[in-house]
Design a protein around this motif. Structure first.
Motif, PDB file in Angstrom:
ATOM      1  N   LYS A  70       7.825  18.404   4.150  1.00 11.58           N
ATOM      2  CA  LYS A  70       6.618  18.006   4.282  1.00 11.58           C
ATOM      3  C   LYS A  70       6.588  16.312   4.099  1.00 11.58           C
ATOM      4  N   ASN A  71       5.751  15.750   5.079  1.00 12.00           N
ATOM      5  CA  ASN A  71       6.007  14.374   4.970  1.00 12.00           C
ATOM      6  C   ASN A  71       5.077  13.734   4.177  1.00 12.00           C
ATOM      7  N   ILE A  72       5.381  12.873   3.180  1.00 14.36           N
ATOM      8  CA  ILE A  72       4.528  11.914   2.387  1.00 14.36           C
ATOM      9  C   ILE A  72       5.120  10.482   2.594  1.00 14.36           C
ATOM     10  N   MET A  73       4.210   9.573   3.509  1.00 17.85           N
ATOM     11  CA  MET A  73       4.696   8.363   3.622  1.00 17.85           C
ATOM     12  C   MET A  73       5.950   8.074   4.183  1.00 17.85           C
ATOM     13  N   SER A  74       6.095   8.662   5.209  1.00 15.35           N
ATOM     14  CA  SER A  74       7.366   8.879   5.947  1.00 15.35           C
ATOM     15  C   SER A  74       8.851   9.255   5.159  1.00 15.35           C
ATOM     16  N   VAL A  75       8.336   9.987   4.213  1.00 17.53           N
ATOM     17  CA  VAL A  75       9.325  10.673   3.327  1.00 17.53           C
ATOM     18  C   VAL A  75       8.967  12.180   3.512  1.00 17.53           C
TER      19      VAL A  75
ATOM     20  N   MET B 145       4.117   5.627  -5.537  1.00 20.25           N
ATOM     21  CA  MET B 145       4.149   5.895  -6.918  1.00 20.25           C
ATOM     22  C   MET B 145       3.137   6.684  -7.479  1.00 20.25           C
ATOM     23  N   ARG B 146       2.074   6.964  -6.758  1.00 22.46           N
ATOM     24  CA  ARG B 146       0.970   7.642  -7.072  1.00 22.46           C
ATOM     25  C   ARG B 146       1.330   9.181  -6.812  1.00 22.46           C
ATOM     26  N   GLN B 147       1.971   9.396  -5.761  1.00 23.60           N
ATOM     27  CA  GLN B 147       2.506  10.883  -5.518  1.00 23.60           C
ATOM     28  C   GLN B 147       3.621  11.198  -6.565  1.00 23.60           C
ATOM     29  N   PHE B 148       4.764  10.115  -6.625  1.00 24.00           N
ATOM     30  CA  PHE B 148       5.775  10.476  -7.621  1.00 24.00           C
ATOM     31  C   PHE B 148       5.320  10.776  -9.035  1.00 24.00           C
ATOM     32  N   LEU B 149       4.278   9.872  -9.679  1.00 27.33           N
ATOM     33  CA  LEU B 149       3.983  10.143 -11.089  1.00 27.33           C
ATOM     34  C   LEU B 149       3.079  11.604 -11.101  1.00 27.33           C
TER      35      LEU B 149
ATOM     36  N   GLN C 148      12.302  22.315  -6.281  1.00 23.20           N
ATOM     37  CA  GLN C 148      11.599  21.595  -5.274  1.00 23.20           C
ATOM     38  C   GLN C 148      11.048  20.237  -5.667  1.00 23.20           C
ATOM     39  N   ILE C 149      10.306  20.301  -6.870  1.00 25.61           N
ATOM     40  CA  ILE C 149       9.694  18.962  -7.637  1.00 25.61           C
ATOM     41  C   ILE C 149      10.618  18.033  -7.663  1.00 25.61           C
ATOM     42  N   GLU C 150      12.040  18.623  -8.116  1.00 27.29           N
ATOM     43  CA  GLU C 150      13.065  17.577  -8.715  1.00 27.29           C
ATOM     44  C   GLU C 150      13.546  16.795  -7.538  1.00 27.29           C
ATOM     45  N   LYS C 151      13.992  17.510  -6.305  1.00 18.86           N
ATOM     46  CA  LYS C 151      14.180  17.004  -5.371  1.00 18.86           C
ATOM     47  C   LYS C 151      13.221  16.127  -4.624  1.00 18.86           C
ATOM     48  N   SER C 152      11.994  16.301  -4.615  1.00 18.49           N
ATOM     49  CA  SER C 152      11.101  15.588  -3.949  1.00 18.49           C
ATOM     50  C   SER C 152      10.854  14.237  -4.842  1.00 18.49           C
ATOM     51  N   CYS C 153      11.098  14.392  -6.432  1.00 19.88           N
ATOM     52  CA  CYS C 153      11.043  12.916  -6.957  1.00 19.88           C
ATOM     53  C   CYS C 153      12.345  12.224  -6.810  1.00 19.88           C
ATOM     54  N   GLN C 154      13.246  13.032  -6.704  1.00 18.65           N
ATOM     55  CA  GLN C 154      14.694  12.148  -6.205  1.00 18.65           C
ATOM     56  C   GLN C 154      14.460  11.244  -4.713  1.00 18.65           C
ATOM     57  N   LEU C 155      13.880  11.711  -3.725  1.00 18.57           N
ATOM     58  CA  LEU C 155      13.902  11.428  -2.642  1.00 18.57           C
ATOM     59  C   LEU C 155      12.600  10.320  -2.507  1.00 18.57           C
ATOM     60  N   LEU C 156      11.276  10.340  -3.312  1.00 16.07           N
ATOM     61  CA  LEU C 156      10.278   9.534  -3.473  1.00 16.07           C
ATOM     62  C   LEU C 156      10.988   8.430  -4.267  1.00 16.07           C
ATOM     63  N   SER C 157      11.752   8.606  -5.267  1.00 16.36           N
ATOM     64  CA  SER C 157      12.321   7.643  -6.044  1.00 16.36           C
ATOM     65  C   SER C 157      12.986   6.604  -5.231  1.00 16.36           C
ATOM     66  N   SER C 158      13.644   7.142  -4.489  1.00 16.07           N
ATOM     67  CA  SER C 158      14.940   6.219  -3.407  1.00 16.07           C
ATOM     68  C   SER C 158      14.080   5.610  -2.421  1.00 16.07           C
ATOM     69  N   GLU C 159      12.973   6.223  -1.955  1.00 17.66           N
ATOM     70  CA  GLU C 159      12.006   5.431  -0.994  1.00 17.66           C
ATOM     71  C   GLU C 159      11.238   4.315  -1.640  1.00 17.66           C
ATOM     72  N   ILE C 160      10.702   4.612  -2.917  1.00 21.00           N
ATOM     73  CA  ILE C 160      10.086   3.643  -3.754  1.00 21.00           C
ATOM     74  C   ILE C 160      11.045   2.390  -3.889  1.00 21.00           C
TER      75      ILE C 160
ATOM     76  N   ASP D  90       0.795  -1.200   0.100  1.00 15.69           N
ATOM     77  CA  ASP D  90       0.082   0.092  -0.050  1.00 15.69           C
ATOM     78  C   ASP D  90       0.830   1.160   0.053  1.00 15.69           C
ATOM     79  N   LYS D  91       1.937   1.037   0.810  1.00 15.62           N
ATOM     80  CA  LYS D  91       2.956   2.352   0.876  1.00 15.62           C
ATOM     81  C   LYS D  91       3.402   2.456  -0.661  1.00 15.62           C
ATOM     82  N   ARG D  92       3.922   1.671  -1.328  1.00 18.84           N
ATOM     83  CA  ARG D  92       4.577   1.588  -2.327  1.00 18.84           C
ATOM     84  C   ARG D  92       3.671   2.336  -3.385  1.00 18.84           C
ATOM     85  N   ASP D  93       2.529   1.714  -3.418  1.00 16.72           N
ATOM     86  CA  ASP D  93       1.416   2.391  -4.310  1.00 16.72           C
ATOM     87  C   ASP D  93       1.215   3.765  -4.061  1.00 16.72           C
TER      88      ASP D  93
END
Length: 218
Positions: free
Chosen positions: A96-101, A38-42, A149-161, A32-35
């Motif tokens: 801002k915290n998104i799914m522990s990220v 992924m939604r937030q990342f996309l 901000q978005i590019e850094k967020s994408c990097q962090l979310l990608s790593s967590e995914i 569920d966390k991964r999904d």
């Protein structure tokens, strides 16, 4: 093959069943966390693509105007005009915290009395094209900060995914199957021991009957 190193005891069976329940529950939560990640990342990736195209196009136009401005001014005057800065900006970084990220939230605040006063030079020896170039860059400042901000967020979310995906795969293909095989192995061993015990008890019963009645069943 099941792990034959586990002790085929009822205590170990209970332990393996609890491990399986926890692994299955953890697997569902991580999926569920991964999904959701992924939604937030996309969503961010789509915004990143649109914003990057907009920023690159705006920078391209600003550079074109600068080239025109440079052609109408001598190099020394242009360099002197751009050496000093009038605007003082402060970059604030929140989270801002998104799914522990923890993803960054950037905001820019002008420390100049008049935030619209962006020209650090006089207008006597400069051209209007230079004003247009400076204005065009100032107009995309917010977009550039948002893009960073978005590019850094994408990097962090990608790593967590990726981390979450590895954990999901480990549970799905290693831990859960191993626990299931161990449970099957222990259950089979316990059943085998129980049958052996029953056979021994039946033999003891036969021996007791033979001794008590001097009779051996055929």
């Amino acid at each position: 093959m099941a792990n034959t190193q586990v002790n085929p005891t009822r205590m170990e069976l209970t332990k393996q069943k609890k491990k399986l329940v926890s692994a299955v529950k953890g697997h569902k939560l991580l999926k569920d966390k991964r999904d959701e990640l992924m939604r937030q990342f996309l969503d961010l990736a789509r915004e990143n693509m649109e914003l990057r195209l907009k920023v690159e196009e705006s920078i391209k136009k600003a550079n074109t105007i600068f080239v025109v401005a440079k052609a109408g001014m001598n190099t020394e005057t242009l360099t002197t005009a751009l050496m000093a800065t009038k605007q003082k900006l402060e970059l604030n970084v929140d989270k801002k915290n998104i799914m522990s990220v923890d993803i960054p939230v950037y905001s820019v605040k002008s420390k100049t009395a008049n935030p619209n006063d962006i020209y650090s030079y006089g207008f006597a020896f400069t051209t209007g094209d230079l004003d247009d170039a400076v204005t065009s860059l100032a107009d995309i400042r917010e977009d550039m900060v948002r893009l960073a901000q978005i590019e850094k967020s994408c990097q962090l979310l990608s790593s967590e995914i990726e981390k979450t995906r590895r954990r999901v795969n480990a549970l799905e293909h290693v831990i859960i199957p191993e626990a299931q095989k161990n449970i099957k192995y222990i259950t089979m061993k316990l059943d085998e021991n129980e049958r052996s015990t029953q056979i021994r008890l039946m033999k003891v019963k036969d021996m007791m009957l033979e001794e008590a009645h001097h009779y051996k069943e055929k």
